[in-house]
Design an enzyme around this catalytic site. Structure first.
Site, PDB file in Angstrom:
ATOM      1  CE  LYS A  45      -4.133   1.931   0.487  1.00  0.00           C
ATOM      2  NZ  LYS A  45      -3.727   3.213  -0.135  1.00  0.00           N
ATOM      3  CB  CYS A 131      -1.055  11.392  -4.342  1.00  0.00           C
ATOM      4  SG  CYS A 131      -1.493   9.666  -4.256  1.00  0.00           S
TER       5      CYS A 131
END
Length: 312
Positions: A45, A131
């Site tokens: 992750k 992001c």
């Protein structure tokens, strides 16, 4: 004998298929399940410096042709994943794994990378440039000036094998501009693509996820044509030493085949893995091998990047 083995950043993998960051990788239990499946490796992750709860639920929804999410970077924090990876280096030194990370600011990005640089981690690192990390600014990879600045700063001290996760680009000139930046640096791979940002899905006159008023990233079948275009556009433009990881819309062996045909050296599975679980790697590997055998290909290098165009 048909083989789906591959190499990425100088490391060997017995299968070109793996998970996409964000799916089956939040906890060590999930990572173990992918590690012990038919996948060639796993990526963690995307880790921030500290633990993050992420956005309020519901923040993910399976859709008929894929998924929509606005997760908000939930993760266990860098140390959690680093400790696990270092443990694996001791128990399974013959295997290579990928650490995904992102900073919530440029300063945090450098803090994280300097921590990884100083560590004993010997695998691949994926820096997520898809992001947003500055309020009022687009995600880093859509800001070419910010992208070049951060890569220049990073490679002034970072010496370990580093790849970058990219959002989809939609304009030919953006492929050109991005490549002109990436080719300046010793980047090991680019990962194309993250979800298509800010989609909206409606059911019974209401959005289906809570954050951002229902706006979220699209994954799955919806995005395969865009993902393939990005893989091939960068394959055509990047210097040969920068490899490509293809991500987006992989549900079958044929989908994986098409990513490789467009130039991908490895293929990540996201939404379909979320829906089907780690057993998907065995199925898609078998389908890919069957298709390769049918076409007379023994290795993925026999057809990687050999997409044909229509000629007069």
């Amino acid at each position: 004998m048909v083989s789906t083995a591959t190499r990425l950043g100088g490391f060997a993998f017995d299968n070109c298929l793996m998970n996409a960051a964000g799916v089956w990788c939040m906890t060590t239990e999930e990572l173990e399940a992918v590690k012990d499946s038919a996948a060639g490796t796993f990526v963690t992750k995307t880790a921030t410096l500290a633990y993050r709860e992420g956005n309020p639920e519901p923040r993910y929804r399976n859709l008929p042709l894929g998924s929509i999410n606005s997760m908000g970077l939930p993760n266990q924090g860098l140390d959690y994943y680093m400790d696990y990876l270092l443990e694996l280096q001791g128990s399974e030194p013959e295997r290579t794994f990928i650490l995904s990370l992102v900073g919530l600011s440029p300063d945090e990005t450098h803090e994280i990378l300097k921590k990884v640089e100083a560590s004993d981690f010997k695998g691949l690192i994926e820096l997520n440039l898809s992001c947003p990390n500055v309020p009022g600014k687009p995600q880093i990879a859509y800001d070419f000036e910010a992208t070049e600045t951060i890569l220049r700063e990073v490679f002034s001290y970072f010496t370990k094998p580093l790849g970058i996760k990219l959002p989809p680009y939609f304009d030919i000139v953006h492929f050109d501009q991005a490549t002109a930046i990436f080719n300046q640096f010793p980047i090991v791979f680019v990962n194309c693509v993250n979800s298509i940002g800010n989609g909206l899905y409606i059911e019974d006159e209401q959005v289906v996820i809570k954050p951002k008023g229902g706006f979220g990233g699209l994954g799955g079948e919806y995005i395969k044509p865009t993902a393939l275009a990005n893989v091939h556009a960068f394959y055509q433009r990047l210097k040969p030493e920068i490899q490509i990881v293809g991500t987006g819309g992989v549900l079958t062996g044929r989908d994986a085949f098409e990513h490789i045909l467009c130039g991908a050296s490895m293929v990540q599975i996201g939404t379909a893995l979320q829906k089907e679980g780690p057993a998907i790697f065995e199925r898609i590997t078998a389908e890919l091998q069957a298709l390769m055998a049918e076409k007379g290909y023994e290795t993925i290098e026999d057809f990687r990047g050999k997409l044909q165009t229509i000629r007069d």
